[in-house]
Design an enzyme around this catalytic site. Structure first.
Site, PDB file in Angstrom:
ATOM      1  N   ASP A  60       0.867  -1.171   0.000  1.00 47.11           N
ATOM      2  CA  ASP A  60       0.000   0.000   0.000  1.00 47.11           C
ATOM      3  C   ASP A  60       0.913   1.234   0.000  1.00 47.11           C
ATOM      4  O   ASP A  60       2.095   1.134   0.344  1.00 47.11           O
ATOM      5  CB  ASP A  60      -0.872  -0.037   1.267  1.00 47.11           C
ATOM      6  CG  ASP A  60      -1.635   1.243   1.491  1.00 47.11           C
ATOM      7  OD1 ASP A  60      -2.314   1.698   0.546  1.00 47.11           O
ATOM      8  OD2 ASP A  60      -1.558   1.805   2.613  1.00 47.11           O
ATOM      9  N   ASP A  83      -0.251   5.194   0.768  1.00 41.72           N
ATOM     10  CA  ASP A  83      -0.540   6.194   1.807  1.00 41.72           C
ATOM     11  C   ASP A  83      -0.534   5.592   3.211  1.00 41.72           C
ATOM     12  O   ASP A  83      -1.270   4.660   3.499  1.00 41.72           O
ATOM     13  CB  ASP A  83      -1.906   6.846   1.549  1.00 41.72           C
ATOM     14  CG  ASP A  83      -1.858   7.754   0.331  1.00 41.72           C
ATOM     15  OD1 ASP A  83      -0.802   8.350   0.075  1.00 41.72           O
ATOM     16  OD2 ASP A  83      -2.884   7.848  -0.374  1.00 41.72           O
ATOM     17  N   ASP A 111      -1.767  -0.654   5.891  1.00 37.33           N
ATOM     18  CA  ASP A 111      -2.176  -0.077   7.178  1.00 37.33           C
ATOM     19  C   ASP A 111      -3.687   0.075   7.329  1.00 37.33           C
ATOM     20  O   ASP A 111      -4.165   0.405   8.411  1.00 37.33           O
ATOM     21  CB  ASP A 111      -1.542   1.311   7.367  1.00 37.33           C
ATOM     22  CG  ASP A 111      -2.178   2.363   6.464  1.00 37.33           C
ATOM     23  OD1 ASP A 111      -2.481   2.038   5.297  1.00 37.33           O
ATOM     24  OD2 ASP A 111      -2.376   3.501   6.933  1.00 37.33           O
TER      25      ASP A 111
HETATM   26 MG   LIG Z   1      -3.004   3.243   3.536  1.00 40.14          MG
END
Ligand SMILES: [Mg+2]
Length: 271
Positions: free
Chosen positions: A14, A16, A211
């Site tokens: 991922d 961001d 996340d």
């Molecule tokens: Mg993220």
């Protein structure tokens, strides 16, 4: 056939809040693990909700030449044996999504999507620059929209989309309309892709880092899931191989991925 890495492993990440710092979008704390991957020819595949022009910018900055995945698994970009870039859409195409949305608007549902907005309007709503808003509007497989109807009509809207094979996901600011794909679609795709590319009998092992809740499916489908602590809580996974990084963002990414790669390399060399 592309260069076989020292270690038959692929990394999906991922962006961001994971490889990119949540606040300043920097990757500098991940420098060591990034150069380890490059040195060992290990593919680093970005798997993000961002659109293609947004990802291309970052690939250029990081001199990344691996395949990549945009719009939450909706669009997979890879080079084929003809040496050309190809795009797979495991869910639905943008044109198909817009066709269904136009029909539902005629049926009385009230919403405003990125396709209905100008760059200026998207910039004003999201806080992006006009250029970035322009990039965010170049879509292949998902449509963000603002709901303009009654909250009570959402259920009927969701069911109408489902009848056309489309899903409605609730994000922070927008609802997202997409086909039946998620970030795990890319794990399945690239296991097979690299098994063929590298002429292996078995699929390569997959390390995945993320996340957010939209990373869960990708993490669960991987062999070595690495959870990066999120801004609004930390994902809990049901996998004994799962690790949680000690730090948020690129620092956690680096400090967890590097020892894991070194351990796998040592095992692979029989050391
Ligand atoms: Mg993220």
């Amino acid at each position: 056939m592309s260069a076989i890495p020292t270690l038959p492993v692929i990394v999906l990440t991922d962006l961001d809040g994971t490889l990119l710092d949540h606040h300043d979008y920097s990757t500098s704390a991940a420098r060591d693990a990034l150069s380890f991957l490059q040195q060992h020819n290990i593919p680093l595949i970005f798997n993000t909700s961002k659109t293609q022009p947004e990802v291309i910018q970052l690939r250029r900055q990081l001199a990344n030449t691996s395949p990549y995945v945009c719009e939450n698994g909706g669009a997979i970009y890879h080079v084929d044996s003809d040496d050309e870039w190809h795009c797979e859409l495991p869910g639905a195409s943008y044109a198909d999504i817009l066709k269904v949305l136009n029909q539902l608007r005629k049926d009385g549902f009230n919403f405003r999507g990125f396709n209905d907005m100008t760059d200026t309007e998207v910039a004003a709503i999201t806080g992006l620059s006009i250029d970035d808003a322009h990039h965010a509007r170049q879509r292949a497989a998902t449509e963000p929209l603002l709901w303009r109807g009654e909250e009570s009509e959402i259920t009927a809207f969701r069911e109408a989309l489902l009848a056309h094979g489309l899903r409605l996901l609730k994000g922070g600011r927008f609802y997202h309309v997409m086909g039946d794909a998620d970030k795990a679609s890319a794990v399945t795709f690239f296991k097979d892709y690299y098994r063929q590319q590298w002429g292996l009998n078995e699929a390569p092992q997959v390390i995945a880092l993320g996340d957010g809740e939209n990373d869960r499916a990708m993490l669960e489908a991987s062999d070595y899931p690495v959870v990066i602590p999120g801004e609004s809580g930390t994902l809990e996974l049901n996998n004994p191989e799962a690790q949680t990084a000690e730090f948020k963002g690129p620092k956690g990414w680096n400090n967890t991925l590097l020892p894991l790669l070194e351990k796998l390399l040592k095992e692979n060399c029989g050391g």
